[in-house]
Design a protein around this motif. Structure first.
Motif, mmCIF file in Angstrom:
data_model
loop_
_atom_site.group_PDB
_atom_site.id
_atom_site.type_symbol
_atom_site.label_atom_id
_atom_site.label_comp_id
_atom_site.label_asym_id
_atom_site.label_seq_id
_atom_site.Cartn_x
_atom_site.Cartn_y
_atom_site.Cartn_z
ATOM 1 N N ARG A 294 -2.144 5.809 10.816
ATOM 2 C CA ARG A 294 -1.182 5.952 9.528
ATOM 3 C C ARG A 294 -1.885 4.821 8.672
ATOM 4 O O ARG A 294 -3.067 5.200 8.203
ATOM 5 N N GLU A 295 -0.960 3.810 8.247
ATOM 6 C CA GLU A 295 -1.562 2.940 7.174
ATOM 7 C C GLU A 295 -2.825 1.795 7.797
ATOM 8 O O GLU A 295 -3.820 1.713 7.217
ATOM 9 N N ALA B 50 4.126 11.384 9.492
ATOM 10 C CA ALA B 50 2.693 10.598 9.581
ATOM 11 C C ALA B 50 1.615 11.154 9.092
ATOM 12 O O ALA B 50 0.685 10.495 8.685
ATOM 13 N N LYS C 37 2.470 11.452 3.289
ATOM 14 C CA LYS C 37 3.065 9.949 2.975
ATOM 15 C C LYS C 37 4.315 9.974 2.107
ATOM 16 O O LYS C 37 5.174 9.203 2.553
ATOM 17 N N ARG D 237 7.141 10.106 4.519
ATOM 18 C CA ARG D 237 7.438 9.107 5.585
ATOM 19 C C ARG D 237 8.753 8.630 5.495
ATOM 20 O O ARG D 237 9.523 8.573 6.823
#
Length: 282
Positions: free
Chosen positions: A145-146, A261, A264, A267
């Motif tokens: 993810r991030e 996931a 964005k 989320r």
């Protein structure tokens, strides 16, 4: 009352002392603090930061109340903490330095998918998970993810291929070199397979949870990745997220868990609902 008349003049005088460099400095410090927070959000480092803040608060209260012995003790603890922190925060410090070196600290190049692409990737993952579950083939898939997972990906075999259910089934064929490791997924591509994950240090986990589940929980404690696990013993499909394991997912709940996931904007909206469902399920 007359004193209140001077406040506008005092405020104008205060504003007149602020120049462009002051404003720029405040903005940059705010961005840096925010980026550092995002890097440790969802990891064990958050708990450690809270503990440090508690120490500073208690030390401040001790000084305020003139509790000299306690104040001296907390000052010694905080002095030693500057030696211990680089060791405790080693993964986060390494990740920060990597981002600085790659020029990604302020501006990240995270891969995002549109709704159609995300739907296709999620469907491929769900299809593969259902087949793996039916045949009781163990699998471990890590969805980035991030936070970047280059260090985890380097521990396995680089692949970089489009995700399809058929390809994932081939990756996890039993008694092959890639079967026992984790597959790393970034966007719509599988970037590595056969990767090693850190095991959780949690105690009190159910005894039926094997190495795959413990590795999935361990990685989810250290970063914001979403980890999909298929049990080799029971065929149960599970998700590890933020140090928590959600088991016995069906097709609908797995789809709902995976979708945020990849998109964005979905989320935060779905994460709250999934967290509520996970709490009730546990």
């Amino acid at each position: 009352m007359a004193a209140d008349l001077y406040w506008p003049e005092r405020l104008r005088g205060l504003i007149s002392t602020v120049n462009f460099s002051d404003v720029l400095e405040v903005i940059l410090v705010t961005i840096i603090i925010y980026k550092l927070y995002r890097m440790i959000e969802g990891t064990r480092a958050v708990t450690l930061v809270k503990g440090i803040l508690v120490l500073f608060t208690v030390n401040f209260l001790c000084n305020l109340l003139h509790l000299h012995l306690l104040s001296w003790l907390f000052e010694r603890v905080m002095a030693w903490s500057f030696v211990v922190l680089p060791i405790v925060f080693q993964p986060e410090l390494r990740r920060t330095l990597e981002k600085l070196g790659e020029g990604k600290f302020l501006f990240e190049d995270r891969i995002t998918l549109d709704e159609e692409e995300a739907k296709k990737v999620v469907q491929e993952l769900v299809t593969a998970a259902k087949v793996l579950s039916a045949t009781k083939t163990g699998a471990l898939m890590v969805i980035e993810r991030e936070m970047g997972l280059n260090d985890i990906g380097d521990s396995g075999v680089k692949i970089d291929a489009l995700i399809t259910s058929e390809f994932l089934l081939n990756v996890f064929i039993p008694n092959t070199p890639l079967h026992d490791g984790a597959a790393i997924i970034r966007g719509k591509r599988l970037i590595s397979a056969g990767c090693l994950l850190p095991l959780t240090e949690k105690r009190g986990l159910p005894k039926e949870l094997g190495t795959r589940h413990r590795a999935a929980i361990g990685l989810s404690e250290q970063c914001d990745a979403l980890i999909l696990i298929v049990s080799e013993e029971t065929g149960t499909i599970s998700i590890a997220d933020n140090g928590h394991l959600t088991r016995r997912l069906d097709e609908n709940t797995l789809t709902a868990a995976l979708r945020p996931a990849f998109i964005k904007s979905d989320r935060k909206k779905h994460h709250h609902l999934f967290s509520m469902w996970r709490t009730n399920k546990d």
